[in-house]
Design a protein around this motif. Sequence first.
Motif, PDB file in Angstrom:
ATOM      1  N   LEU A  41       0.813  -1.225   0.000  1.00 56.87           N
ATOM      2  CA  LEU A  41       0.000   0.000   0.000  1.00 56.87           C
ATOM      3  C   LEU A  41       0.844   1.271   0.000  1.00 56.87           C
ATOM      4  CD1 LEU A  41      -2.729  -1.122   2.572  1.00 56.87           C
ATOM      5  CD2 LEU A  41      -2.922  -1.036   0.082  1.00 56.87           C
ATOM      6  N   SER A  42       2.145   1.146   0.258  1.00 56.20           N
ATOM      7  CA  SER A  42       3.019   2.321   0.240  1.00 56.20           C
ATOM      8  C   SER A  42       3.540   2.634  -1.168  1.00 56.20           C
ATOM      9  CB  SER A  42       4.207   2.104   1.189  1.00 56.20           C
ATOM     10  OG  SER A  42       5.003   0.999   0.750  1.00 56.20           O
ATOM     11  N   HIS A  43       3.257   1.760  -2.134  1.00 57.51           N
ATOM     12  CA  HIS A  43       3.707   2.009  -3.510  1.00 57.51           C
ATOM     13  C   HIS A  43       3.043   3.288  -4.026  1.00 57.51           C
ATOM     14  CE1 HIS A  43       4.400   1.465  -7.808  1.00 57.51           C
ATOM     15  NE2 HIS A  43       5.284   0.513  -7.507  1.00 57.51           N
ATOM     16  N   PRO A  44       3.815   4.200  -4.616  1.00 62.46           N
ATOM     17  CA  PRO A  44       3.246   5.502  -5.026  1.00 62.46           C
ATOM     18  C   PRO A  44       2.106   5.373  -6.036  1.00 62.46           C
ATOM     19  CG  PRO A  44       5.487   5.187  -5.887  1.00 62.46           C
ATOM     20  CD  PRO A  44       5.256   4.135  -4.870  1.00 62.46           C
ATOM     21  N   TYR A  45       2.188   4.405  -6.963  1.00 61.98           N
ATOM     22  CA  TYR A  45       1.121   4.242  -7.941  1.00 61.98           C
ATOM     23  C   TYR A  45      -0.186   3.788  -7.272  1.00 61.98           C
ATOM     24  CZ  TYR A  45       4.361   4.712 -11.877  1.00 61.98           C
ATOM     25  OH  TYR A  45       5.263   5.199 -12.795  1.00 61.98           O
ATOM     26  N   ILE A  46      -0.058   2.888  -6.314  1.00 66.09           N
ATOM     27  CA  ILE A  46      -1.255   2.404  -5.623  1.00 66.09           C
ATOM     28  C   ILE A  46      -1.869   3.512  -4.789  1.00 66.09           C
ATOM     29  CG2 ILE A  46      -2.062   0.816  -3.816  1.00 66.09           C
ATOM     30  CD1 ILE A  46      -0.181  -1.267  -4.934  1.00 66.09           C
TER      31      ILE A  46
END
Length: 533
Positions: A522-527
């Motif tokens: 959930l920390s992925h920038p796209y997500i």
Amino acid sequence: MRRRATDYRRPVRRRFSHWICALLGVFVVAVLVLFVVHHNHNEDRVEHPVHEEDSRLERDVHEKLNFTEEILSATSLARQLAEQMTLAKAYVIIAKEHNNFYLAWELSSKIRSCQLLLSKAAMRGRPIALEEAEPIISRLSSLIYKAQDAHYDIATTIVTMKSHIQALEERANAATAQSTVFGQLVAEAFPKSLHCLILKLSGDWLKRLPLQDLANEQRNSPRLVDNNLYHFCVFSDNVLATSVVVNSTISNADHSKQMVFHIVTNGVTYGAMQAWFLSNDFKGAMIEVQNIEEFSWLNVTYAPIVKQLLDADSRSYYFGENPDVEPRLRNPKYIALLNHLRFYIPEIYPQLEKIVFLDDDVVVQKDLTPLFSLDLHGNVNGAVETCLEAYHRYYKYLNFSNPIISSKFDPQACGWAFGMNVFDLVAWRKANVTARYHYWQEQNADKTLWKLGTLPVGLLAFYGLTEPLDRRWHVLGLGYDLNIDNRLIESAAVIHFNGNMKPWLKLPIGRYKPLWERYINLSHPYIQDCATS
């Protein structure tokens, strides 16, 4: 004879008389004390007999009165009030339909009085007295007689109630059908956040040429055909769901570097799928992504499913206004080529000997490498059987009124599940299961053997070639069943969100969604960007 001197006489008798006197004194005192206590007790009982008797009677009433039994008793006033109230409610409806609102108001008023009296009786724990009930019973009787005198007789009441029941049933059926259609629309709809993710990743694939160079290098990796490694295949166009499958598998594995994942997707999501798996770390596991549109051998000449997909009549049957097809079955996935690709695994991976097939709506919770050492006893397909309930037997999936089916298969044969299957590809090629699949697809060209999906034809193609696995390897139902035992979920190696309530949609089952979300970064920038867009 001379008497003894005084000093030599025995003192026993004198001491004995002293003891007797002392005992008599104590006895007298005790008698007096008992007399006084008994006298005071009698006085207390004389002073408060009525109060104690009332208290005792009140306790007895509270202990003995059962209001449920009271209202069920044929001779009780409570039963009479309840029955009059029920009849009065029916006449309220009828009076309103005939625009007699004043009578309806009078009846409603007495119904409320009746409800209040019954409530009070239940609270205080005493039966309803005649003087309490008589005014209400008398007035209700008068109003009911008035309603009957206005031609609201029992026959009218029955006809009216029947029409109400029929109308309610029609509304309920319409609502059920409507909710099924809406639910199907939600199940088919692709969330905007997933569209956003695909667009961002596709942009990366086109802009970042090093990603394409890396993909070309991995295409010829010897690990892709090494039978000493653990091979898994996933066929999907959902980037996030496929990522959860891969991530959950390697997170629970003892040797993730010995794992190889073979992913096949369509041309629309190919770039996004490549960009995602090349840009993120998956603990050393090898991941191959292929485009189904590059499988030139999968054509109309070879595969009946391709011919059916291009056939206008077939598409009209599934997606036109056909009353024979239930709304829940009108899902593109049932005739999607990716969904039928599971029957061509030996052709896609001709050098592999054993592989584990995973659907994109599963989550892996245990190490799956022990599956590769299971003895399938010469069978092709290792699967968990689903016939613990009668619904999952062959006769529920197939048309046994057709002699082609009834002459070759046992209607009581146990069904099994796709979603987590271990395939012995050597035995597959020997039994030529793909040719079996082609045969049954051609036999069902008129849609009379089964309706939709890959499971019915799978039951036919793998008939007699399926090895049952322990139920804990694969637990199903998280996409529709709200009441799965937590202990069963915790013990499962793979949990399957089969059904319309997928965890990535807007209407998941909230209780199960965290089991899927824990494997998303959930920390992925796209997500993060797509979740808030």
